[in-house]
Design a protein around this motif. Sequence first.
Motif, PDB file in Angstrom:
ATOM      1  N   GLN A  17      -9.599  11.203  11.260  1.00 15.89           N
ATOM      2  CA  GLN A  17      -8.407  10.671  11.925  1.00 15.89           C
ATOM      3  C   GLN A  17      -8.729   9.474  12.807  1.00 15.89           C
ATOM      4  OE1 GLN A  17      -5.867  13.539  13.825  1.00 15.89           O
ATOM      5  NE2 GLN A  17      -6.218  15.105  12.264  1.00 15.89           N
ATOM      6  N   LEU A  18      -9.989   9.334  13.181  1.00 20.53           N
ATOM      7  CA  LEU A  18     -10.424   8.177  13.960  1.00 20.53           C
ATOM      8  C   LEU A  18     -11.102   7.139  13.088  1.00 20.53           C
ATOM      9  CD1 LEU A  18     -10.909   6.725  16.679  1.00 20.53           C
ATOM     10  CD2 LEU A  18     -13.032   8.035  16.883  1.00 20.53           C
ATOM     11  N   TYR A  19     -11.892   7.573  12.112  1.00 19.17           N
ATOM     12  CA  TYR A  19     -12.710   6.649  11.349  1.00 19.17           C
ATOM     13  C   TYR A  19     -11.877   5.681  10.506  1.00 19.17           C
ATOM     14  CZ  TYR A  19     -16.793   9.430  12.622  1.00 19.17           C
ATOM     15  OH  TYR A  19     -17.780  10.072  13.319  1.00 19.17           O
ATOM     16  N   PHE A  20     -10.834   6.166   9.841  1.00 19.47           N
ATOM     17  CA  PHE A  20     -10.056   5.283   8.972  1.00 19.47           C
ATOM     18  C   PHE A  20      -9.286   4.226   9.762  1.00 19.47           C
ATOM     19  CE2 PHE A  20     -10.634   8.830   5.945  1.00 19.47           C
ATOM     20  CZ  PHE A  20     -11.110   8.107   4.863  1.00 19.47           C
ATOM     21  N   PRO A  21      -8.537   4.598  10.823  1.00 18.34           N
ATOM     22  CA  PRO A  21      -7.849   3.540  11.592  1.00 18.34           C
ATOM     23  C   PRO A  21      -8.800   2.551  12.243  1.00 18.34           C
ATOM     24  CG  PRO A  21      -6.922   5.694  12.087  1.00 18.34           C
ATOM     25  CD  PRO A  21      -8.162   5.934  11.295  1.00 18.34           C
ATOM     26  N   ILE A  22      -9.911   3.045  12.786  1.00 17.96           N
ATOM     27  CA  ILE A  22     -10.819   2.130  13.484  1.00 17.96           C
ATOM     28  C   ILE A  22     -11.545   1.236  12.489  1.00 17.96           C
ATOM     29  CG2 ILE A  22     -12.995   3.446  13.558  1.00 17.96           C
ATOM     30  CD1 ILE A  22     -13.083   2.802  16.563  1.00 17.96           C
ATOM     31  N   ALA A  23     -11.758   1.722  11.245  1.00 17.86           N
ATOM     32  CA  ALA A  23     -12.378   0.875  10.227  1.00 17.86           C
ATOM     33  C   ALA A  23     -11.460  -0.296   9.878  1.00 17.86           C
ATOM     34  CB  ALA A  23     -12.688   1.707   8.978  1.00 17.86           C
TER      35      ALA A  23
ATOM     36  N   TYR B 110      -2.894   8.208   5.273  1.00 20.16           N
ATOM     37  CA  TYR B 110      -2.908   6.971   4.493  1.00 20.16           C
ATOM     38  C   TYR B 110      -1.617   6.186   4.699  1.00 20.16           C
ATOM     39  CZ  TYR B 110      -2.550   3.904   0.434  1.00 20.16           C
ATOM     40  OH  TYR B 110      -2.371   2.817  -0.385  1.00 20.16           O
ATOM     41  N   ALA B 111      -0.478   6.868   4.590  1.00 25.35           N
ATOM     42  CA  ALA B 111       0.809   6.187   4.769  1.00 25.35           C
ATOM     43  C   ALA B 111       0.949   5.644   6.180  1.00 25.35           C
ATOM     44  CB  ALA B 111       1.955   7.150   4.456  1.00 25.35           C
TER      45      ALA B 111
ATOM     46  N   GLY C  65       0.804  -1.215   0.000  1.00 33.37           N
ATOM     47  CA  GLY C  65       0.000   0.000   0.000  1.00 33.37           C
ATOM     48  C   GLY C  65       0.833   1.259   0.000  1.00 33.37           C
ATOM     49  N   GLY C  66       2.033   1.177   0.558  1.00 35.41           N
ATOM     50  CA  GLY C  66       2.896   2.350   0.590  1.00 35.41           C
ATOM     51  C   GLY C  66       3.332   2.810  -0.789  1.00 35.41           C
ATOM     52  N   LEU C  67       3.266   1.896  -1.801  1.00 29.09           N
ATOM     53  CA  LEU C  67       3.656   2.291  -3.154  1.00 29.09           C
ATOM     54  C   LEU C  67       2.683   3.287  -3.757  1.00 29.09           C
ATOM     55  CD1 LEU C  67       4.677  -1.226  -4.554  1.00 29.09           C
ATOM     56  CD2 LEU C  67       6.169   0.540  -3.589  1.00 29.09           C
ATOM     57  N   LEU C  68       1.450   3.314  -3.239  1.00 33.91           N
ATOM     58  CA  LEU C  68       0.443   4.245  -3.747  1.00 33.91           C
ATOM     59  C   LEU C  68       0.429   5.560  -2.980  1.00 33.91           C
ATOM     60  CD1 LEU C  68      -2.543   1.750  -4.233  1.00 33.91           C
ATOM     61  CD2 LEU C  68      -0.877   2.510  -5.936  1.00 33.91           C
ATOM     62  N   ALA C  69       1.170   5.631  -1.881  1.00 33.88           N
ATOM     63  CA  ALA C  69       1.183   6.852  -1.074  1.00 33.88           C
ATOM     64  C   ALA C  69       1.941   7.958  -1.794  1.00 33.88           C
ATOM     65  CB  ALA C  69       1.803   6.583   0.290  1.00 33.88           C
ATOM     66  N   GLN C  70       1.393   9.156  -1.754  1.00 36.62           N
ATOM     67  CA  GLN C  70       2.036  10.316  -2.371  1.00 36.62           C
ATOM     68  C   GLN C  70       3.044  10.975  -1.431  1.00 36.62           C
ATOM     69  OE1 GLN C  70       1.479  11.178  -5.610  1.00 36.62           O
ATOM     70  NE2 GLN C  70       0.189   9.343  -5.701  1.00 36.62           N
ATOM     71  N   TYR C  71       2.979  10.634  -0.142  1.00 35.08           N
ATOM     72  CA  TYR C  71       3.856  11.236   0.852  1.00 35.08           C
ATOM     73  C   TYR C  71       4.433  10.147   1.731  1.00 35.08           C
ATOM     74  CZ  TYR C  71       1.213  15.411  -0.491  1.00 35.08           C
ATOM     75  OH  TYR C  71       0.625  16.428  -1.198  1.00 35.08           O
ATOM     76  N   GLU C  72       5.622  10.386   2.259  1.00 31.62           N
ATOM     77  CA  GLU C  72       6.195   9.478   3.246  1.00 31.62           C
ATOM     78  C   GLU C  72       5.426   9.604   4.558  1.00 31.62           C
ATOM     79  OE1 GLU C  72       8.526   7.271   2.813  1.00 31.62           O
ATOM     80  OE2 GLU C  72       8.880   7.796   0.721  1.00 31.62           O
ATOM     81  N   ARG C  73       5.422   8.511   5.335  1.00 35.69           N
ATOM     82  CA  ARG C  73       4.648   8.535   6.579  1.00 35.69           C
ATOM     83  C   ARG C  73       5.230   9.497   7.608  1.00 35.69           C
ATOM     84  NH1 ARG C  73       6.956   3.326   6.313  1.00 35.69           N
ATOM     85  NH2 ARG C  73       8.707   3.000   7.731  1.00 35.69           N
TER      86      ARG C  73
ATOM     87  N   HIS D 198      -3.641  13.189  -0.287  1.00 38.91           N
ATOM     88  CA  HIS D 198      -3.907  12.710   1.078  1.00 38.91           C
ATOM     89  C   HIS D 198      -5.217  11.927   1.044  1.00 38.91           C
ATOM     90  CE1 HIS D 198      -0.608  15.055   2.685  1.00 38.91           C
ATOM     91  NE2 HIS D 198      -1.104  16.168   2.178  1.00 38.91           N
ATOM     92  N   TYR D 199      -5.135  10.643   0.682  1.00 36.57           N
ATOM     93  CA  TYR D 199      -6.345   9.842   0.481  1.00 36.57           C
ATOM     94  C   TYR D 199      -7.174   9.725   1.752  1.00 36.57           C
ATOM     95  CZ  TYR D 199      -3.261   8.444  -3.357  1.00 36.57           C
ATOM     96  OH  TYR D 199      -2.399   8.448  -4.419  1.00 36.57           O
ATOM     97  N   PHE D 200      -6.506   9.610   2.895  1.00 36.24           N
ATOM     98  CA  PHE D 200      -7.198   9.518   4.183  1.00 36.24           C
ATOM     99  C   PHE D 200      -7.066  10.814   4.979  1.00 36.24           C
ATOM    100  CE2 PHE D 200      -6.559   4.613   4.499  1.00 36.24           C
ATOM    101  CZ  PHE D 200      -7.394   4.465   3.390  1.00 36.24           C
ATOM    102  N   GLY D 201      -6.657  11.895   4.346  1.00 34.55           N
ATOM    103  CA  GLY D 201      -6.445  13.145   5.054  1.00 34.55           C
ATOM    104  C   GLY D 201      -5.090  13.160   5.754  1.00 34.55           C
ATOM    105  N   THR D 202      -4.929  14.086   6.667  1.00 34.25           N
ATOM    106  CA  THR D 202      -3.690  14.201   7.443  1.00 34.25           C
ATOM    107  C   THR D 202      -4.012  14.153   8.926  1.00 34.25           C
ATOM    108  OG1 THR D 202      -3.821  16.623   7.451  1.00 34.25           O
ATOM    109  CG2 THR D 202      -2.600  15.589   5.656  1.00 34.25           C
TER     110      THR D 202
END
Length: 307
Positions: free
Chosen positions: A276-282, A98-99, A55-63, A86-90
């Motif tokens: 910031q909560l919804y994506f990790p908890i999903a 996302y990263a 999945g990191g190959l699709l990230a536009q930014y480093e984590r 920022h697919y999942f925001g920041t």
Amino acid sequence: MLLNRNAVSQLEDVPIEAVKGRSLWADARARFFRNKAATASLFVLIALGLFALFGGLLAQYERDFVDFTLIGSNAYKGVPSIETGHYFGTDSSGRDLYARVVQGTGISLMVGIVGALVAVVVGTLFGASAGYFGGKIDNVMMRFVDILMSIPFMFVLILMLVIFGRSIFMLFVGIGLISWLDMARIARGQTLSIKNKEFVEVAVATGVHPLRIILRHVVPNLLGIVIVYATLLIPSLIIFESFISFLGLGVQEPNTSLGALISEGAEQMQYGLTWQLYFPIAFFVITIFAFFFVGDGLRDALDPKDR
């Protein structure tokens, strides 16, 4: 009689190579794939594993990259967007969520899988040895397990992380101290019934070494229940690690896990940064339920009473 002769003649025309039986593992595999929930969950876990690996190959930014222009304006500039990359925001520090979710998913899966692997190897060998030898050896080994199970390991783990430092290595050590105990009790109970089987008695009568009997005859017959227990243990270890990370005692920056991301997201809920909560908890919920459904499917497929 005519029907019987016709049936016999038809069987004689069938080549012997075409008449094949189905092994117990093949039967279990067929039963597992008939379970739609377990099959779908297996594909979900494969997708999660690929996401964590690639999945990191699709990230536009480093984590670890911090966009300082977003600090203080995340509520309207750091929202999830494909256009900005920022697919999942920041997060609150301006880092690409996302990263960080990719890394958090990988670390959480690693903790669960490695912890379950340690539990299976250590617990199975320990429990199988105790059950096979029996007598005083069994009593001493199982009393040792009882003593360890009576220790409140949550507090011990917290003290270890505080005294020796908060790191992934210490987290693995703490989880390894408790994850194999239940497996040892399960393996010991199954071994007590297996060691009285005919194939074990034949091995003993022919002078096979006890260690070889345990590894070649007892442990392979424990694989069914071991696989099921390991599949159900992985989500428990992921929850355990997430709880420790939620308290701030688990994985430390710049690394992260799903538990740490959930903790950070919960702190930002009051500011309206819900993503910031919804994506990790999903990802956390999907991972846990997928492992539970796969574990239930394996339990039904490997249960000899339901064949």
